[in-house]
Design a protein around this motif. Structure first.
Motif, PDB file in Angstrom:
ATOM      1  N   THR A 179       0.875  -1.173   0.000  1.00 29.51           N
ATOM      2  CA  THR A 179       0.000   0.000   0.000  1.00 29.51           C
ATOM      3  C   THR A 179       0.914   1.225   0.000  1.00 29.51           C
ATOM      4  N   PRO A 180       0.392   2.391  -0.415  1.00 33.61           N
ATOM      5  CA  PRO A 180       1.255   3.583  -0.429  1.00 33.61           C
ATOM      6  C   PRO A 180       1.780   3.899   0.969  1.00 33.61           C
ATOM      7  N   GLU A 181       0.965   3.671   2.004  1.00 36.74           N
ATOM      8  CA  GLU A 181       1.368   4.018   3.375  1.00 36.74           C
ATOM      9  C   GLU A 181       2.423   3.059   3.909  1.00 36.74           C
ATOM     10  N   ALA A 182       2.226   1.764   3.704  1.00 33.37           N
ATOM     11  CA  ALA A 182       3.082   0.761   4.357  1.00 33.37           C
ATOM     12  C   ALA A 182       4.175   0.226   3.439  1.00 33.37           C
ATOM     13  N   GLY A 183       4.121   0.552   2.154  1.00 33.15           N
ATOM     14  CA  GLY A 183       5.070  -0.065   1.212  1.00 33.15           C
ATOM     15  C   GLY A 183       4.806  -1.567   1.138  1.00 33.15           C
ATOM     16  N   TRP A 184       5.834  -2.345   0.788  1.00 35.70           N
ATOM     17  CA  TRP A 184       5.694  -3.811   0.754  1.00 35.70           C
ATOM     18  C   TRP A 184       5.709  -4.321   2.184  1.00 35.70           C
ATOM     19  N   HIS A 185       4.763  -5.163   2.533  1.00 34.32           N
ATOM     20  CA  HIS A 185       4.684  -5.656   3.911  1.00 34.32           C
ATOM     21  C   HIS A 185       3.967  -7.005   3.957  1.00 34.32           C
ATOM     22  N   GLY A 186       4.115  -7.662   5.089  1.00 36.21           N
ATOM     23  CA  GLY A 186       3.371  -8.908   5.314  1.00 36.21           C
ATOM     24  C   GLY A 186       3.853 -10.074   4.469  1.00 36.21           C
ATOM     25  N   PRO A 246       5.842 -16.122 -10.594  1.00 39.58           N
ATOM     26  CA  PRO A 246       5.643 -14.910  -9.806  1.00 39.58           C
ATOM     27  C   PRO A 246       4.619 -14.022 -10.535  1.00 39.58           C
ATOM     28  N   PHE A 247       3.756 -13.354  -9.794  1.00 41.36           N
ATOM     29  CA  PHE A 247       2.807 -12.431 -10.449  1.00 41.36           C
ATOM     30  C   PHE A 247       2.375 -11.328  -9.492  1.00 41.36           C
ATOM     31  N   MET A 248       1.974 -10.209 -10.094  1.00 41.54           N
ATOM     32  CA  MET A 248       1.569  -9.035  -9.316  1.00 41.54           C
ATOM     33  C   MET A 248       0.192  -8.596  -9.802  1.00 41.54           C
ATOM     34  N   ILE A 249      -0.717  -8.383  -8.859  1.00 40.00           N
ATOM     35  CA  ILE A 249      -2.084  -8.018  -9.263  1.00 40.00           C
ATOM     36  C   ILE A 249      -2.595  -6.824  -8.464  1.00 40.00           C
ATOM     37  N   ALA A 250      -3.509  -6.065  -9.106  1.00 38.22           N
ATOM     38  CA  ALA A 250      -4.139  -4.905  -8.480  1.00 38.22           C
ATOM     39  C   ALA A 250      -5.264  -5.400  -7.587  1.00 38.22           C
ATOM     40  N   THR A 251      -5.095  -5.292  -6.268  1.00 36.10           N
ATOM     41  CA  THR A 251      -6.076  -5.890  -5.356  1.00 36.10           C
ATOM     42  C   THR A 251      -6.893  -4.851  -4.591  1.00 36.10           C
ATOM     43  N   GLU A 252      -6.890  -3.603  -5.057  1.00 38.94           N
ATOM     44  CA  GLU A 252      -7.775  -2.623  -4.418  1.00 38.94           C
ATOM     45  C   GLU A 252      -9.218  -2.881  -4.851  1.00 38.94           C
ATOM     46  N   LYS A 253     -10.127  -2.717  -3.896  1.00 40.16           N
ATOM     47  CA  LYS A 253     -11.558  -2.845  -4.201  1.00 40.16           C
ATOM     48  C   LYS A 253     -12.040  -1.466  -4.647  1.00 40.16           C
ATOM     49  N   PHE A 254     -12.054  -1.254  -5.961  1.00 39.42           N
ATOM     50  CA  PHE A 254     -12.339   0.089  -6.492  1.00 39.42           C
ATOM     51  C   PHE A 254     -12.570  -0.028  -7.992  1.00 39.42           C
ATOM     52  N   LEU A 255     -13.638   0.602  -8.485  1.00 33.91           N
ATOM     53  CA  LEU A 255     -13.917   0.501  -9.921  1.00 33.91           C
ATOM     54  C   LEU A 255     -13.466   1.722 -10.715  1.00 33.91           C
ATOM     55  N   GLY A 256     -12.859   2.689 -10.051  1.00 36.33           N
ATOM     56  CA  GLY A 256     -12.326   3.826 -10.803  1.00 36.33           C
ATOM     57  C   GLY A 256     -11.104   3.379 -11.593  1.00 36.33           C
ATOM     58  N   VAL A 257     -10.838   4.087 -12.705  1.00 32.25           N
ATOM     59  CA  VAL A 257      -9.690   3.693 -13.524  1.00 32.25           C
ATOM     60  C   VAL A 257      -8.476   4.541 -13.128  1.00 32.25           C
ATOM     61  N   ARG A 258      -7.671   3.961 -12.262  1.00 33.78           N
ATOM     62  CA  ARG A 258      -6.387   4.556 -11.856  1.00 33.78           C
ATOM     63  C   ARG A 258      -5.551   3.451 -11.227  1.00 33.78           C
ATOM     64  N   PRO A 259      -4.231   3.662 -11.075  1.00 34.10           N
ATOM     65  CA  PRO A 259      -3.410   2.594 -10.505  1.00 34.10           C
ATOM     66  C   PRO A 259      -3.917   2.190  -9.120  1.00 34.10           C
ATOM     67  N   SER A 260      -3.950   0.905  -8.889  1.00 31.22           N
ATOM     68  CA  SER A 260      -4.464   0.353  -7.641  1.00 31.22           C
ATOM     69  C   SER A 260      -3.623   0.801  -6.452  1.00 31.22           C
ATOM     70  N   GLN A 261      -4.291   1.077  -5.360  1.00 30.42           N
ATOM     71  CA  GLN A 261      -3.596   1.487  -4.131  1.00 30.42           C
ATOM     72  C   GLN A 261      -3.390   0.294  -3.187  1.00 30.42           C
ATOM     73  N   HIS A 262      -3.729  -0.874  -3.671  1.00 36.14           N
ATOM     74  CA  HIS A 262      -3.391  -2.098  -2.942  1.00 36.14           C
ATOM     75  C   HIS A 262      -2.914  -3.099  -3.982  1.00 36.14           C
ATOM     76  N   VAL A 263      -1.720  -3.615  -3.777  1.00 32.37           N
ATOM     77  CA  VAL A 263      -1.106  -4.496  -4.776  1.00 32.37           C
ATOM     78  C   VAL A 263      -0.635  -5.761  -4.068  1.00 32.37           C
ATOM     79  N   THR A 264      -0.794  -6.892  -4.723  1.00 30.64           N
ATOM     80  CA  THR A 264      -0.363  -8.165  -4.150  1.00 30.64           C
ATOM     81  C   THR A 264       0.606  -8.847  -5.111  1.00 30.64           C
ATOM     82  N   PHE A 265       1.741  -9.257  -4.577  1.00 35.49           N
ATOM     83  CA  PHE A 265       2.723 -10.037  -5.352  1.00 35.49           C
ATOM     84  C   PHE A 265       2.733 -11.439  -4.774  1.00 35.49           C
ATOM     85  N   MET A 266       2.663 -12.422  -5.645  1.00 37.09           N
ATOM     86  CA  MET A 266       2.656 -13.815  -5.187  1.00 37.09           C
ATOM     87  C   MET A 266       3.614 -14.656  -6.030  1.00 37.09           C
TER      88      MET A 266
END
Ligand code: PLP
Ligand code: COI
Length: 357
Positions: A40-47, A142-162
């Motif tokens: 997330t923008p606030e926490a960076g990569w975490h968890g 490896p893959f990265m996906i936009a995991t923000e719950k939001f239908l606006g068209v802009r870069p996701s503010q929650h991202v998941t790498f797996m």
């Protein structure tokens, strides 16, 4: 990166695993665990964590499901005869994901974190790396996906790498034999300023209808031409291409709108060592047709992580065809040189292999 690990309490049994590894196919079976890290923008990569492999729960409004903001990689872990486990140029996959991330407006995951994540998963699930016989390996995704719950068209503010992993046998059923190609004249893969150089799901979604056409025409794979003039060879749905000439030079389409294959760049170096100069330039479909007819083109091959190196046979399109080139000697030599390095049977003079276990 600190990675927490929750081991699975329901490991696949040794008996079932042996059955899977005997005949893994491609992309069908998955190991006991998976790696996840979130941003997330606030926490960076975490968890960062490794957990039992299992389904994800995603809100129906999760951005990736709507606007396809995603990027992925494809790489393999190889078991050597002595039991050790190695990956092939993993930092190149990590660097390509950084480039794809820029194109997809994603945050950047550091190369070291990418490699650490892959290594940690492979180490934990090492019993899933098949024995080298039959060119089996553990395919890593490896893959990265936009995991923000939001239908606006802009870069996701929650991202998941797996990272997930899947034992793999030969990509093409029936072993190494020339693939027949279908030339699509209707569909293109990427245009100027588009996403062609990024490894992102949308490129594969757009290739499916053309690949379906190829299959319907009795061909194995589809060839894409450039979007602007419809004249220059780009690549296959999942592989880069090479044209071997009778003077020993090899031509491969220049980068820009194609995926910058890691096998592609490795083969440029390997071929050089075998005494063959590789020229990166535009290569037209007319050159292909005339080159095979005149004998100036002696071999054509394609390469990629999943498919390794494969000879190219006949090319067909609506109302025409070019026969298979006359040889596959150099193709098979290059193939052998590459897999011997990957499986530890030849000295790794390029320093490409990365030991995991
Ligand atoms: N081109 C496309 C479209 C691909 O999907 C792939 C496979 O990843 C390649 C080329 C080859 O790339 P690499 O050698 O890095 O696997
Ligand atoms: C690969 O070669 O790793 C690929 O990604 C090709 C295909 C399986 C998408």
């Amino acid at each position: 990166m600190d990675i927490s690990t929750t081991p699975s309490s329901a490991l696949v049994s040794e008996e079932r695993l042996a059955e899977i590894l005997a005949n893994p196919g491609f992309g069908l079976h998955f190991t006991d665990h998976m790696f996840t890290v979130e941003w997330t923008p606030e926490a960076g990569w975490h968890g960062a964590r490794i957990e039992p492999y299992g389904p994800l729960t995603l809100d129906p409004a999760t951005a990736v499901l709507h606007y396809a903001q995603e990027t992925f990689e494809g790489m393999k872990a190889y078991r050597h005869e002595d039991g050790s486990i190695w990956s092939f140029r993993p930092e190149e996959n990590a660097a390509r994901m950084v480039r794809s991330s820029h194109r997809l407006a994603f945050p950047v995951l550091d190369v070291e974190d990418f490699v650490q994540a892959v290594d940690a998963l492979v180490e934990l699930d090492q019993r899933w790396v098949p024995e080298p016989a039959g060119e089996k390996s553990l395919y890593l995704r490896p893959f990265m996906i936009a995991t923000e719950k939001f239908l606006g068209v802009r870069p996701s503010q929650h991202v998941t790498f797996m990272v997930i992993a899947s034992p793999a046998g030969a990509y093409f059923k029936g072993g190494v034999k020339p693939v027949t190609l279908w030339l699509t004249e209707e569909y293109t893969r990427a245009g100027r300023g588009g996403m062609g150089a990024a490894k992102t799901g949308g490129n594969y979604a757009s290739s499916l209808v053309a690949q379906q056409e190829a299959i319907a025409q009795g061909c194995d794979q589809v060839v894409f031409l450039d979007a602007q003039e419809g004249r220059y060879v780009e690549e296959l749905g999942g592989m880069n291409m090479y044209f071997v000439h009778d003077d020993g030079t090899i031509v491969t389409p220049e980068t820009g709108t194609i995926l910058e294959g890691i096998t592609r760049s490795s083969i440029i170096e390997l071929a050089g060592k075998l005494g063959h100069q590789v020229v990166e330039r535009r290569f037209s479909i007319d050159e292909w047709r005339e080159g095979v007819a005149s004998g100036r083109i002696t071999e054509i091959f394609a390469c990629g992580t999943a498919a390794v190196v494969t000879p190219v046979g006949e090319l067909r399109w609506e109302g025409g065809s070019v026969p298979a080139p006359r040889s596959d000697d150099l193709t098979m030599r290059i193939r052998r040189a590459l897999v011997d390095i990957q499986y530890g049977r030849a000295e790794d003079t390029f320093g490409w292999m990365h030991r995991i276990v």
